[in-house]
Design an enzyme around this catalytic site. Structure first.
Site, PDB file in Angstrom:
ATOM      1  N   ASN A  84       6.421 -34.266 -39.265  1.00  0.00           N
ATOM      2  CA  ASN A  84       6.093 -35.604 -38.961  1.00  0.00           C
ATOM      3  C   ASN A  84       7.201 -36.620 -38.229  1.00  0.00           C
ATOM      4  OD1 ASN A  84       4.372 -35.914 -42.296  1.00  0.00           O
ATOM      5  ND2 ASN A  84       3.433 -35.645 -40.298  1.00  0.00           N
ATOM      6  N   ASP A 105      -3.357 -37.541 -47.238  1.00  0.00           N
ATOM      7  CA  ASP A 105      -3.758 -37.520 -45.887  1.00  0.00           C
ATOM      8  C   ASP A 105      -4.792 -38.483 -45.601  1.00  0.00           C
ATOM      9  OD1 ASP A 105      -3.542 -36.494 -43.282  1.00  0.00           O
ATOM     10  OD2 ASP A 105      -4.395 -34.671 -43.630  1.00  0.00           O
ATOM     11  N   SER A 128       6.362 -34.992 -43.668  1.00  0.00           N
ATOM     12  CA  SER A 128       7.019 -33.327 -43.363  1.00  0.00           C
ATOM     13  C   SER A 128       7.775 -33.425 -42.490  1.00  0.00           C
ATOM     14  CB  SER A 128       5.455 -32.655 -43.035  1.00  0.00           C
ATOM     15  OG  SER A 128       5.238 -33.083 -41.747  1.00  0.00           O
ATOM     16  N   GLU A 158      -5.174 -24.366 -58.207  1.00  0.00           N
ATOM     17  CA  GLU A 158      -6.609 -24.473 -57.876  1.00  0.00           C
ATOM     18  C   GLU A 158      -6.574 -25.471 -56.793  1.00  0.00           C
ATOM     19  OE1 GLU A 158      -9.211 -23.176 -59.087  1.00  0.00           O
ATOM     20  OE2 GLU A 158      -8.137 -22.000 -60.174  1.00  0.00           O
TER      21      GLU A 158
HETATM   22  C1  IPE Z   1       0.875 -33.394 -43.864  1.00  0.00           C
HETATM   23  O1  IPE Z   1      -0.172 -34.401 -43.285  1.00  0.00           O
HETATM   24  C2  IPE Z   1       1.889 -34.222 -44.487  1.00  0.00           C
HETATM   25  C3  IPE Z   1       1.781 -35.356 -45.264  1.00  0.00           C
HETATM   26  C4  IPE Z   1       0.726 -35.700 -45.945  1.00  0.00           C
HETATM   27  C5  IPE Z   1       2.852 -36.267 -45.532  1.00  0.00           C
HETATM   28  P1  IPE Z   1      -0.089 -34.268 -41.730  1.00  0.00           P
HETATM   29  O2  IPE Z   1      -1.224 -35.121 -41.319  1.00  0.00           O
HETATM   30  O3  IPE Z   1       1.092 -34.382 -41.191  1.00  0.00           O
HETATM   31  O4  IPE Z   1      -0.710 -32.792 -41.576  1.00  0.00           O
HETATM   32  P2  IPE Z   1      -1.649 -31.864 -40.443  1.00  0.00           P
HETATM   33  O5  IPE Z   1      -0.746 -32.243 -38.972  1.00  0.00           O
HETATM   34  O6  IPE Z   1      -2.970 -32.526 -40.402  1.00  0.00           O
HETATM   35  O7  IPE Z   1      -1.467 -30.557 -40.674  1.00  0.00           O
HETATM   36  C1  IPE Z   2      -0.910 -39.117 -44.096  1.00  0.00           C
HETATM   37  O1  IPE Z   2      -1.645 -39.673 -43.375  1.00  0.00           O
HETATM   38  C2  IPE Z   2       0.500 -39.881 -44.035  1.00  0.00           C
HETATM   39  C3  IPE Z   2       1.474 -38.941 -43.375  1.00  0.00           C
HETATM   40  C4  IPE Z   2       1.586 -37.838 -42.943  1.00  0.00           C
HETATM   41  C5  IPE Z   2       2.625 -39.892 -43.496  1.00  0.00           C
HETATM   42  P1  IPE Z   2      -1.723 -39.291 -41.776  1.00  0.00           P
HETATM   43  O2  IPE Z   2      -0.780 -40.288 -40.965  1.00  0.00           O
HETATM   44  O3  IPE Z   2      -1.593 -38.219 -41.525  1.00  0.00           O
HETATM   45  O4  IPE Z   2      -3.208 -39.988 -41.319  1.00  0.00           O
HETATM   46  P2  IPE Z   2      -4.197 -39.087 -40.496  1.00  0.00           P
HETATM   47  O5  IPE Z   2      -4.436 -37.704 -41.015  1.00  0.00           O
HETATM   48  O6  IPE Z   2      -3.625 -39.153 -39.115  1.00  0.00           O
HETATM   49  O7  IPE Z   2      -5.526 -39.884 -40.548  1.00  0.00           O
HETATM   50 MG    MG Z   3      -2.862 -36.365 -41.337  1.00  0.00          MG
END
Ligand code: IPE
Ligand code: IPE
Ligand code: MG
Length: 237
Positions: A62, A14, A59, A200
């Site tokens: 997403n 993330d 996800s 963990e």
């Molecule tokens: C979770 O991250 C999914 C992935 C890392 C692929 P998100 O950025 O989508 O999760 P939320 O929305 O912050 O919970």
């Molecule tokens: C994780 O990074 C990658 C995916 C969820 C595909 P994010 O795209 O969620 O990045 P932030 O959380 O917006 O910084």
């Molecule tokens: Mg994210």
């Protein structure tokens, strides 16, 4: 350092978007850097002889992001599965996917098939890529599958147990020992709920593109010093 290694590591990658935004760049830049980092980390993880790695790539939720970002990610996945992760074939790593196939375009599905096929006989380690994945959906699908077996008289209710549940998930994987989520967020966001029962958790502040080998070593060291009790009494030495 205590050298107790996890058998199965979960990685919620993330913070790609925030990494790019901090540098004044488009979110796609963060995803690109994240993908490069994943390649580097995979090499390191398997070199360390960690056997199972599950990564959260995309996800089900997403798909609600702007279409340009979804398209960018899908194209990045195609590039990763057909090219960037090819080295896994020679490293003895078997690539598998968890998630739903619907909503994924033909190019992504073909790229997935390519890497599954080229690594299917590998036995040294496993990379489980959670793509279009949601743990609650996985559990719903498992319930349906088990109900179906019961209705068809292939399984009796008294034989439903934890092993049977595990066998009917997308893959019958060992439990997660360590789940790492970068970017400081402290939640699972629908990632492998069943498999994380006794995991963990480790939540580094850095964004995923900055989570390098050194950061991983730190996570492994923290893990090695955790006291996993599984309901038992803490031993006082
Ligand atoms: C979770 O991250 C999914 C992935 C890392 C692929 P998100 O950025 O989508 O999760 P939320 O929305 O912050 O919970
Ligand atoms: C994780 O990074 C990658 C995916 C969820 C595909 P994010 O795209 O969620 O990045 P932030 O959380 O917006 O910084
Ligand atoms: Mg994210």
């Amino acid at each position: 350092m205590n050298n107790k290694l996890p058998n199965h590591v979960g990685l919620i990658m993330d913070g790609n978007g925030r990494y790019a935004q901090k540098l004044g760049k488009p979110r796609s830049y963060g995803h690109q850097k994240g993908a490069q980092n994943l390649k580097k980390l995979c090499k390191y993880i398997y070199k360390k002889k960690i056997k199972y790695l599950s990564i959260y790539a995309f996800s089900t939720e997403n798909f609600n992001r702007p279409p340009e970002e979804v398209d960018y990610l899908m194209n990045l996945f195609v590039k990763m599965f057909t090219k960037e992760l090819n080295f896994l074939k020679n490293e003895g790593v078997k690539v598998i996917f968890s998630g739903k196939k619907d909503n994924l375009n033909k190019d992504v599905l073909n790229a997935m098939k390519t890497i599954i096929k080229s690594t299917q006989n590998n036995q040294k380690a496993v990379l489980n890529i959670c793509l279009n994945y949601g743990s609650q959906d996985e559990i719903v699908d498992m319930v349906k599958q088990i109900c179906n077996k019961v209705v068809c008289n292939e399984l009796s209710i008294k034989d439903i147990n934890k092993e049977e549940v595990s066998k009917n998930l997308y893959h019958n994987l060992p439990p997660l020992d360590l789940v790492i989520r970068t970017s400081g967020e402290q939640r699972l966001s629908n990632f492998m709920l069943w498999q994380s029962a006794y995991a963990e958790f480790y939540f580094p502040e850095c964004n995923f593109p900055e989570f390098d080998e050194q950061q991983l070593d730190k996570a492994l060291e923290v893990y090695a010093n955790r006291d996993r009790r599984f309901g038992l009494i803490k031993e006082v030495i």
